[in-house]
Design an enzyme around this catalytic site. Structure first.
Site, PDB file in Angstrom:
ATOM      1  N   ASP A  34      -7.734 -48.491  -5.870  1.00  0.00           N
ATOM      2  CA  ASP A  34      -7.191 -49.614  -5.962  1.00  0.00           C
ATOM      3  C   ASP A  34      -6.920 -49.910  -4.388  1.00  0.00           C
ATOM      4  O   ASP A  34      -6.537 -48.397  -3.870  1.00  0.00           O
ATOM      5  CB  ASP A  34      -5.463 -49.444  -6.678  1.00  0.00           C
ATOM      6  CG  ASP A  34      -4.753 -50.518  -6.419  1.00  0.00           C
ATOM      7  OD1 ASP A  34      -4.662 -50.814  -5.819  1.00  0.00           O
ATOM      8  OD2 ASP A  34      -3.545 -50.315  -7.379  1.00  0.00           O
ATOM      9  N   ILE A  35      -7.193 -50.603  -4.136  1.00  0.00           N
ATOM     10  CA  ILE A  35      -7.242 -51.181  -2.244  1.00  0.00           C
ATOM     11  C   ILE A  35      -5.475 -51.325  -1.746  1.00  0.00           C
ATOM     12  O   ILE A  35      -5.261 -51.447  -0.741  1.00  0.00           O
ATOM     13  CB  ILE A  35      -7.795 -52.787  -2.062  1.00  0.00           C
ATOM     14  CG1 ILE A  35      -6.813 -53.695  -2.671  1.00  0.00           C
ATOM     15  CG2 ILE A  35      -9.442 -52.027  -3.060  1.00  0.00           C
ATOM     16  CD1 ILE A  35      -7.883 -55.167  -2.067  1.00  0.00           C
ATOM     17  N   VAL A  99      -2.316 -58.464 -12.815  1.00  0.00           N
ATOM     18  CA  VAL A  99      -3.925 -58.970 -12.814  1.00  0.00           C
ATOM     19  C   VAL A  99      -3.800 -59.079 -14.273  1.00  0.00           C
ATOM     20  O   VAL A  99      -3.309 -57.845 -14.459  1.00  0.00           O
ATOM     21  CB  VAL A  99      -4.457 -58.116 -12.045  1.00  0.00           C
ATOM     22  CG1 VAL A  99      -5.817 -58.621 -12.430  1.00  0.00           C
ATOM     23  CG2 VAL A  99      -4.193 -58.206 -10.375  1.00  0.00           C
ATOM     24  N   HIS A 103      -5.572 -52.822 -17.415  1.00  0.00           N
ATOM     25  CA  HIS A 103      -6.007 -51.932 -16.784  1.00  0.00           C
ATOM     26  C   HIS A 103      -5.525 -51.373 -16.869  1.00  0.00           C
ATOM     27  O   HIS A 103      -3.702 -51.409 -17.108  1.00  0.00           O
ATOM     28  CB  HIS A 103      -6.429 -52.710 -15.097  1.00  0.00           C
ATOM     29  CG  HIS A 103      -4.885 -53.350 -14.815  1.00  0.00           C
ATOM     30  ND1 HIS A 103      -4.776 -54.753 -14.481  1.00  0.00           N
ATOM     31  CD2 HIS A 103      -4.059 -53.117 -13.734  1.00  0.00           C
ATOM     32  CE1 HIS A 103      -3.864 -54.864 -14.692  1.00  0.00           C
ATOM     33  NE2 HIS A 103      -3.804 -53.962 -13.458  1.00  0.00           N
ATOM     34  N   MET A 104      -5.852 -49.735 -16.991  1.00  0.00           N
ATOM     35  CA  MET A 104      -4.848 -48.914 -16.765  1.00  0.00           C
ATOM     36  C   MET A 104      -4.851 -48.133 -15.253  1.00  0.00           C
ATOM     37  O   MET A 104      -5.664 -47.801 -15.175  1.00  0.00           O
ATOM     38  CB  MET A 104      -5.562 -47.712 -17.812  1.00  0.00           C
ATOM     39  CG  MET A 104      -4.982 -48.051 -19.066  1.00  0.00           C
ATOM     40  SD  MET A 104      -6.321 -46.782 -20.522  1.00  0.00           S
ATOM     41  CE  MET A 104      -4.010 -45.851 -20.607  1.00  0.00           C
ATOM     42  N   HIS A 105      -3.811 -48.650 -14.899  1.00  0.00           N
ATOM     43  CA  HIS A 105      -3.624 -47.070 -13.182  1.00  0.00           C
ATOM     44  C   HIS A 105      -3.539 -45.625 -13.835  1.00  0.00           C
ATOM     45  O   HIS A 105      -2.936 -44.866 -14.602  1.00  0.00           O
ATOM     46  CB  HIS A 105      -2.504 -47.424 -12.613  1.00  0.00           C
ATOM     47  CG  HIS A 105      -1.584 -49.068 -12.763  1.00  0.00           C
ATOM     48  ND1 HIS A 105      -1.681 -49.383 -11.323  1.00  0.00           N
ATOM     49  CD2 HIS A 105      -1.577 -50.430 -13.521  1.00  0.00           C
ATOM     50  CE1 HIS A 105      -2.069 -50.617 -10.936  1.00  0.00           C
ATOM     51  NE2 HIS A 105      -1.479 -51.656 -11.928  1.00  0.00           N
TER      52      HIS A 105
END
Length: 142
Positions: A34-35, A99, A103-105
């Protein structure tokens, strides 16, 4: 429910139209840093299948994402000497999704260190490159 948008940023990353700090890829998932990380080594695991969120992904495709997150978590614990791990998946805006590609963090955690607020700062590219190198090396053991 709103339809999947094939022009979301993660779809563009999957197509190679937008860069990322890739740490893992197989036939079903892509994992990248992740940016705007909330913790050191914060990684996102996304399906290659087009899915807006948990409500429209197949159980099989979600299983691939979960297995990818499991693999990333194990390697991140080693790479970043984490004391624990926070895994998150948010669906729809009211659920915290920003987003709209599932997605999974995967967020390595250290005792007495709070997560940064979401989207609070963009990480330095050199730091992200270093974190990617560490995580890729740790993944070799898994």
């Amino acid at each position: 429910m709103t339809a999947y948008d094939p022009n979301n940023i993660f779809a563009k990353i999957l197509r190679g139209e937008f860069p990322c700090y890739k740490v893992y890829e197989d036939d079903h998932v892509l994992a990248f840093l992740d940016i705007m990380p909330r913790s050191t080594g914060h990684t996102l695991v996304i399906p290659k299948a087009p899915a807006r969120n948990i409500f429209d992904i197949t159980a099989e495709d979600y299983g691939h994402v979960a297995r990818g997150a499991h693999k990333i978590a194990a390697a991140a614990k080693t790479a970043f000497k984490a004391d624990g791990m926070t895994i998150g998946q948010f669906s729809e805006a009211s659920g915290g999704q920003v987003v709209f590609h599932l997605h999974m963090h995967v967020m390595p955690r250290h005792d007495d260190v709070a997560l940064l607020p979401p989207t609070s700062r963009k990480e330095d590219p050199k730091v992200l490159e270093d974190h990617a190198t560490k995580l890729i090396a740790a993944l070799q053991a898994f």
